[in-house]
Design a protein around this motif. Structure first.
Motif, PDB file in Angstrom:
ATOM      1  N   LEU A 195       7.027   0.303   6.710  1.00 51.16           N
ATOM      2  CA  LEU A 195       8.319   0.981   6.775  1.00 51.16           C
ATOM      3  C   LEU A 195       8.184   2.392   7.365  1.00 51.16           C
ATOM      4  N   GLY A 196       7.059   3.052   7.101  1.00 53.94           N
ATOM      5  CA  GLY A 196       6.835   4.374   7.680  1.00 53.94           C
ATOM      6  C   GLY A 196       6.675   4.320   9.190  1.00 53.94           C
ATOM      7  N   LEU A 197       5.984   3.290   9.697  1.00 46.43           N
ATOM      8  CA  LEU A 197       5.856   3.114  11.140  1.00 46.43           C
ATOM      9  C   LEU A 197       7.224   2.895  11.785  1.00 46.43           C
ATOM     10  N   LEU A 198       8.034   2.053  11.153  1.00 49.07           N
ATOM     11  CA  LEU A 198       9.371   1.784  11.690  1.00 49.07           C
ATOM     12  C   LEU A 198      10.254   3.027  11.620  1.00 49.07           C
ATOM     13  N   ALA A 199      10.167   3.749  10.501  1.00 51.96           N
ATOM     14  CA  ALA A 199      11.004   4.937  10.333  1.00 51.96           C
ATOM     15  C   ALA A 199      10.636   6.036  11.319  1.00 51.96           C
ATOM     16  N   GLY A 200       9.340   6.189  11.594  1.00 50.82           N
ATOM     17  CA  GLY A 200       8.928   7.217  12.532  1.00 50.82           C
ATOM     18  C   GLY A 200       9.148   6.845  13.980  1.00 50.82           C
ATOM     19  N   TYR A 201       9.016   5.571  14.300  1.00 50.56           N
ATOM     20  CA  TYR A 201       9.171   5.135  15.686  1.00 50.56           C
ATOM     21  C   TYR A 201      10.641   5.043  16.078  1.00 50.56           C
ATOM     22  N   TYR A 202      11.459   4.518  15.155  1.00 54.90           N
ATOM     23  CA  TYR A 202      12.908   4.427  15.393  1.00 54.90           C
ATOM     24  C   TYR A 202      13.604   5.461  14.508  1.00 54.90           C
ATOM     25  N   GLU A 203      13.264   6.715  14.683  1.00 54.75           N
ATOM     26  CA  GLU A 203      13.702   7.751  13.755  1.00 54.75           C
ATOM     27  C   GLU A 203      15.206   7.988  13.756  1.00 54.75           C
ATOM     28  N   SER A 204      15.895   7.669  14.832  1.00 55.98           N
ATOM     29  CA  SER A 204      17.342   7.912  14.886  1.00 55.98           C
ATOM     30  C   SER A 204      18.160   6.729  14.366  1.00 55.98           C
ATOM     31  N   THR A 205      17.538   5.585  14.168  1.00 59.81           N
ATOM     32  CA  THR A 205      18.262   4.394  13.702  1.00 59.81           C
ATOM     33  C   THR A 205      17.704   3.930  12.358  1.00 59.81           C
ATOM     34  N   ALA A 206      16.667   3.107  12.418  1.00 64.61           N
ATOM     35  CA  ALA A 206      16.072   2.604  11.176  1.00 64.61           C
ATOM     36  C   ALA A 206      15.507   3.739  10.340  1.00 64.61           C
ATOM     37  N   GLY A 207      14.934   4.750  11.009  1.00 64.93           N
ATOM     38  CA  GLY A 207      14.359   5.870  10.281  1.00 64.93           C
ATOM     39  C   GLY A 207      15.384   6.629   9.466  1.00 64.93           C
ATOM     40  N   ALA A 208      16.560   6.832  10.031  1.00 63.61           N
ATOM     41  CA  ALA A 208      17.606   7.552   9.303  1.00 63.61           C
ATOM     42  C   ALA A 208      18.005   6.805   8.036  1.00 63.61           C
ATOM     43  N   ALA A 232       5.843   6.046   3.066  1.00 64.20           N
ATOM     44  CA  ALA A 232       6.736   6.041   4.224  1.00 64.20           C
ATOM     45  C   ALA A 232       7.124   7.452   4.645  1.00 64.20           C
ATOM     46  N   ARG A 233       7.427   8.313   3.692  1.00 68.04           N
ATOM     47  CA  ARG A 233       7.845   9.677   4.042  1.00 68.04           C
ATOM     48  C   ARG A 233       6.696  10.444   4.703  1.00 68.04           C
ATOM     49  N   THR A 234       5.482  10.237   4.216  1.00 70.79           N
ATOM     50  CA  THR A 234       4.329  10.918   4.802  1.00 70.79           C
ATOM     51  C   THR A 234       4.017  10.380   6.196  1.00 70.79           C
ATOM     52  N   ILE A 235       4.098   9.062   6.338  1.00 74.66           N
ATOM     53  CA  ILE A 235       3.723   8.429   7.605  1.00 74.66           C
ATOM     54  C   ILE A 235       4.765   8.690   8.679  1.00 74.66           C
ATOM     55  N   ALA A 236       6.053   8.656   8.313  1.00 73.22           N
ATOM     56  CA  ALA A 236       7.117   8.768   9.316  1.00 73.22           C
ATOM     57  C   ALA A 236       7.003  10.048  10.133  1.00 73.22           C
ATOM     58  N   ALA A 237       6.687  11.158   9.478  1.00 71.39           N
ATOM     59  CA  ALA A 237       6.573  12.429  10.206  1.00 71.39           C
ATOM     60  C   ALA A 237       5.422  12.387  11.201  1.00 71.39           C
ATOM     61  N   THR A 238       4.290  11.804  10.800  1.00 72.31           N
ATOM     62  CA  THR A 238       3.143  11.712  11.702  1.00 72.31           C
ATOM     63  C   THR A 238       3.431  10.777  12.867  1.00 72.31           C
ATOM     64  N   VAL A 239       4.087   9.648  12.581  1.00 67.17           N
ATOM     65  CA  VAL A 239       4.415   8.689  13.636  1.00 67.17           C
ATOM     66  C   VAL A 239       5.376   9.317  14.640  1.00 67.17           C
ATOM     67  N   ARG A 249      -1.817  -0.917  17.295  1.00 65.00           N
ATOM     68  CA  ARG A 249      -3.085  -0.598  17.950  1.00 65.00           C
ATOM     69  C   ARG A 249      -3.238   0.878  18.304  1.00 65.00           C
ATOM     70  N   HIS A 250      -2.139   1.559  18.545  1.00 66.24           N
ATOM     71  CA  HIS A 250      -2.231   2.936  19.028  1.00 66.24           C
ATOM     72  C   HIS A 250      -1.762   3.975  18.005  1.00 66.24           C
ATOM     73  N   ILE A 251      -0.743   3.648  17.218  1.00 64.70           N
ATOM     74  CA  ILE A 251      -0.185   4.636  16.287  1.00 64.70           C
ATOM     75  C   ILE A 251      -0.748   4.476  14.879  1.00 64.70           C
ATOM     76  N   ALA A 252      -0.827   3.240  14.385  1.00 63.74           N
ATOM     77  CA  ALA A 252      -1.280   3.007  13.007  1.00 63.74           C
ATOM     78  C   ALA A 252      -2.648   3.619  12.718  1.00 63.74           C
ATOM     79  N   PRO A 253      -3.659   3.503  13.609  1.00 70.29           N
ATOM     80  CA  PRO A 253      -4.956   4.119  13.290  1.00 70.29           C
ATOM     81  C   PRO A 253      -4.891   5.620  13.060  1.00 70.29           C
ATOM     82  N   ASN A 254      -3.883   6.293  13.607  1.00 72.48           N
ATOM     83  CA  ASN A 254      -3.771   7.744  13.448  1.00 72.48           C
ATOM     84  C   ASN A 254      -3.132   8.152  12.124  1.00 72.48           C
ATOM     85  N   VAL A 255      -2.596   7.192  11.389  1.00 74.99           N
ATOM     86  CA  VAL A 255      -1.970   7.521  10.106  1.00 74.99           C
ATOM     87  C   VAL A 255      -2.718   6.889   8.935  1.00 74.99           C
TER      88      VAL A 255
END
Length: 309
Positions: free
Chosen positions: A121-134, A179-186, A211-217
């Motif tokens: 959910l954090g990956l989705l919230a950070g990547y789609y921050e204006s839709t699903a993330g909100a 999710a809250r911690t991950i979303a900001a980093t994503v 493959r590209h974003i998850a390893p960084n969080v």
């Protein structure tokens, strides 16, 4: 030509192979004093739990009312009970070993499930921050505003008590911290050049996220997991004290406290030793979290102790 090739091969063999990021993190964690204490303590607790059938001197569920509330053997109690017996005559040491097993399972499995759900959910919230993330972040704000104890009691009363149901409730409720911690980093990572390059070459969104974003969080997720596991052991113990956790004939460290609270003055050992075991589990996971935090952020620790790094 042969000599030059041999020399080149010898130099290449002599060159030390660089460690992976996971290996470096593990080494840093072990070098930390807190990390050593946490790893050793957790190893001892896990071994005690795993080998409980071999180490337990008595049947943990066998009741002997004639031997109720006996003192530990080292305090002069009869019957050879190392940590005494509870109000129903059950051996406290044997129950402690088996209860430790269930408490560790609840903490580790539930924290892992929460981490996976929160990561997704954090990956989705950070990547789609204006839709699903909100939507997800507003839902997280609402969940933070509601005390878990009230919700946990209400849900446990509706679905009924039981360790599996309790684990499901705790796992679903625990996604917010991750999710809250991950979303900001994503949100920051998705704007970096390597992510943009992946989009340019035609990488699909799931591949970019995994493959590209998850390893960084993963660092923050692992740190949160280590501290959450200990907290969840405490939560399970608290709900078991309220009669909403493990039900008989099953038992955990929390339910052992619940069973002995009415006879605390007569048999203090039946409550004190499970309480000490819970404290050791929580301290071990918290120390591990501190060591992992320093391992994932070595620059902060190097400023304090340059010789360590």
């Amino acid at each position: 030509m042969t000599t030059a090739t041999a020399t080149h091969d010898g130099e290449r063999a002599a060159t030390p192979r660089s460690r992976s990021r996971a290996a470096e993190t593990a080494v840093r964690t072990w070098r930390d004093t807190s990390g050593k204490i946490a790893v050793v303590l957790l190893a001892v607790l896990v071994l005690l739990a795993v080998f409980a059938p071999l180490l337990a001197p008595h049947d943990p569920t066998a009741q002997q009312l004639a031997a109720a509330n006996r003192e530990p053997s080292w305090l002069g109690g009869a019957g050879g009970h190392l940590l005494g017996t509870d109000p129903l005559g059950r051996d406290v040491f044997s129950r402690l070993l088996y209860g430790l097993r269930l408490s560790l399972i609840v903490g580790v499995v539930t924290a892992t499930a929460s981490a996976l759900l929160g990561l997704l959910l954090g990956l989705l919230a950070g990547y789609y921050e204006s839709t699903a993330g909100a939507v997800l972040m507003r839902l997280a704000d609402v969940q933070f505003a509601v005390p878990f104890v009230a919700v946990g009691v209400a849900l446990a009363a509706v679905v009924g008590p039981g360790v599996v149901k309790l684990m499901i409730i705790l796992a679903i409720w625990g996604w917010v911290n991750y999710a809250r911690t991950i979303a900001a980093t994503v949100s920051q990572t998705k704007r970096m050049e390597f992510v943009t390059a992946a989009r340019v070459v035609g990488a699909r969104t799931p591949a970019i996220l995994l493959r590209h974003i998850a390893p960084n969080v993963l660092g923050p997720v692992i740190i949160l997991w280590s501290t959450s596991a200990g907290v969840l052991v405490l939560v399970e113990s608290a709900l078991s004290l309220l009669g909403l956790g493990v039900q008989a004939p099953g038992f955990s460290l929390g339910s052992m406290l619940s069973d002995s609270r009415t006879t605390l003055q007569m048999a203090w050992w039946a409550a004190v030793f499970p309480g000490i075991a819970i404290m050791m589990v929580v301290v071990a996971f918290n120390l591990l979290g501190d060591a992992l935090r320093d391992a994932f952020n070595p620059s902060a620790r190097a400023d304090q102790d340059p010789e360590l790094w």
